[in-house]
Write an enzyme that holds these catalytic residues in place. Sequence first.
Site, PDB file in Angstrom:
ATOM      1  N   GLU A   1      -3.703  15.822 -11.285  1.00 58.58           N
ATOM      2  CA  GLU A   1      -3.806  14.535 -11.363  1.00 58.58           C
ATOM      3  C   GLU A   1      -2.435  13.740 -11.422  1.00 58.58           C
ATOM      4  OE1 GLU A   1      -6.740  12.653 -11.128  1.00 58.58           O
ATOM      5  OE2 GLU A   1      -7.878  14.697 -10.994  1.00 58.58           O
TER       6      GLU A   1
ATOM      7  N   HIS B   1      -1.595  12.643  -7.999  1.00 60.59           N
ATOM      8  CA  HIS B   1      -2.173  11.189  -7.626  1.00 60.59           C
ATOM      9  C   HIS B   1      -1.398  10.178  -8.233  1.00 60.59           C
ATOM     10  CE1 HIS B   1      -5.579  12.725  -5.445  1.00 60.59           C
ATOM     11  NE2 HIS B   1      -6.073  13.380  -6.442  1.00 60.59           N
TER      12      HIS B   1
END
Length: 806
Positions: free
Chosen positions: A595, A598
């Site tokens: 994450e 991202h």
Amino acid sequence: MTSIELLSPLIHDKFRFSTCCSTSSLLYLHASSFFRDRSFGFRQNPNRFVSNSSIQLPQSVPGSINQERFNLWQGFSRKKSTSSSRTIVNCQEGDQKASSSEGEGKTNKDKGRKQGKNELWWSKGKKWQWKPIIQAQEIGVMLLQLGIVMFVVRLLRPGIPLPGSEPRTQTTFMSVPYSDFLSKVNNDEVQKVEVDGFHVLFKLKDDGNLQESETSSSSIKLSESSETMLRSVAPTKRVVYSTTRPRDIKTPYEKMLENNVEFGSPDKRSGGFFNSGLIVLFYIAVLAGLLHRFPVNFSQSTTGQLRTRKSGGPGGGKVSGDGETITFADVAGVDEAKEELEEIVEFLKNPDRYVRLGARPPRGVLLVGLPGTGKTLLAKAVAGESDVPFISCSASEFVELYVGMGASRVRDLFARAKKEAPSIIFIDEIDAVAKSRDGKFRMVSNDEREQTLNQLLTEMDGFDSSSAVIVLGATNRADVLDPALRRPGRFDRVVTVESPDKVGRESILKVHVSKKELPLGDDVNLASIASMTTGFTGADLANLVNEAALLAGRKSKMTVDKIDFIHAVERSIAGIEKKTARLKGSEKAVVARHEAGHAVVGTAVASLLSGQSRVEKLSILPRSGGALGFTYIPPTHEDRYLLFIDELHGRLVTLLGGRAAEEVVYSGRISTGALDDIRRATDMAYKAVAEYGLNEKIGPVSVATLSAGGIDDSGGSPWGRDQGHLVDLVQREVTNLLQSALDVALTVVRANPDVLEGLGAQLEDEEKVEGEELQKWLNRVVPSEELAVFIKGKQTALLPAQASSS
């Protein structure tokens, strides 16, 4: 594990929506259909049933045989009634009640006798005509009445067997005085005695030989006619004598024991109160099952009468099931579609304004749109606003197992609409019966559907020009409709109900908040919430408001705050956070770095593209949708209808940022966590190459249309062609585009190792990072040169390996 971006829908979704080619799931309205009436008459002649072949004997003979006669008669006759003054009709009620289309609404007695249910099956002209005699509901009534009759008869005469009891030898009952019974007992001529209170039944020992019985019975003297009748039945029947004991005389049990006479109470297994009750309950159960399958509204004066209500009148014409009246004030976000339907309602209320100019009302209006956009709600608003009869049906109710039933229901539907003109007919999910007949959307021929469609086409094109009957149809699959149905003269207008824009979403939120009387907090701004919900339909927004209220109520709040709406948006997008399932060990570390990748790549892309939103929240709490992590990028404040090539490339790189982070941090030891990211990136890359024409080698070509051989007038492809070499070329270009995006994401991650590791470690510890803490890390992100080149569309020579291979 997924990265979710609430940006505006892609351009291909808009194009597909504008051409009405969406294949989304259907939006169903509980509606109904008309069932064709069948008038009938039933008259049954009295049937006589002589129980146990009773014999009529002269009254002068003391031992005359008691006669048992039962006359059973059933008759059914029903009266016609005029149609009620209320005018909102649900077709399912018409289906269940089977009303007569020719006899409704006639108050004249002569007209009321036509097709009446109290007629016989022959006409007045003495010509035989076949008509259905009885219906399922009346069969149940007959069974119930028959059961009640048998129950009463069994209580009155316990010796008479009921259906379902054990078979018995046919018996002749003969009534004799009690003195004869005592005489037979004293003479040891009695074989068996059954005592039921004061009633005594006994059988003689010589019952098998009638001749001996007649000669030995001195106290029972029969006339010659009686003896002749007994001889005619004696070879196949047994004789049982019945008598009644006086109250002041005891039954001679001692003498019967002395003579070894078998005595006892009657055998209740063949009857009795308990078994009779079971039989009656059986008939009641059968009737209840029939009424459940074919419900009957006993509140109406006629069984087949359609229940109507005056829409918008003093009777409270309310369409929705909870009795709530829907008006155009309750519809928001679809102003163009609402304006079209308001014009139709205005024409029905004030037709002279348009007729004097030579205008005529549209024969039909087809509502087309994605599920949840408000097609059925608009139809309900028309029913609430118009002061004319409104008849609603579902197209699937026209289709039955038997061929011809659907066409019959269509005829009844339009016949009623013509009688009550001006009126409105609403057919929901009309594609159920109106699919194209050229075989393209029907793999197998269906005569019932085709006949129903043919009848629908005939009725829509056969209206009297002076009768204001308007047909509303709703579908989310306009591409499969038959061209004959969509032509002018049948559906003159096609109204597209689109997803609302930002202003429309804000209006929809205001409507739902005001209807629910929702107490909002001071920090709630519906305009900002509308900006967060790009792509939401009216149904999604209604559910969003309800979810926010539920979340606030769960925390025992007095008002609904902004945070409740934000959590409701997250629940709608990514699912519900799991309370017990938690990531541990190496999995938690991998998801945290994924994450963080991202977020790093998405921030680098946003720094190169103006107007792009930045990452606002990271979470590694598993959610019910299957996602192990969640990266929230809010949509832009303004609605977007186009997607440019640099933005598309930026989205591809952002989607593959998680996979790139895993490769860098764990030295190529990647996981399966990027499953959803790869799926979404592959879909986006394929559409960029094969549909949007954004690839230099393929060019501005629609591969699907080229492979199918063009598009015909109905919007479909007439034939298919083998384009294997073109498919291979598309696959190679899609693969190259995705690999280039992954390589660029790797360069961005390698350019920001400190941010990736620091943000990943904090996310691993806290499981959720947002606000200022998140922005402190993201402000240190530096975009790579390869990212700038890739975003500009220079796909060639990104890496030395690609440059040498090209």
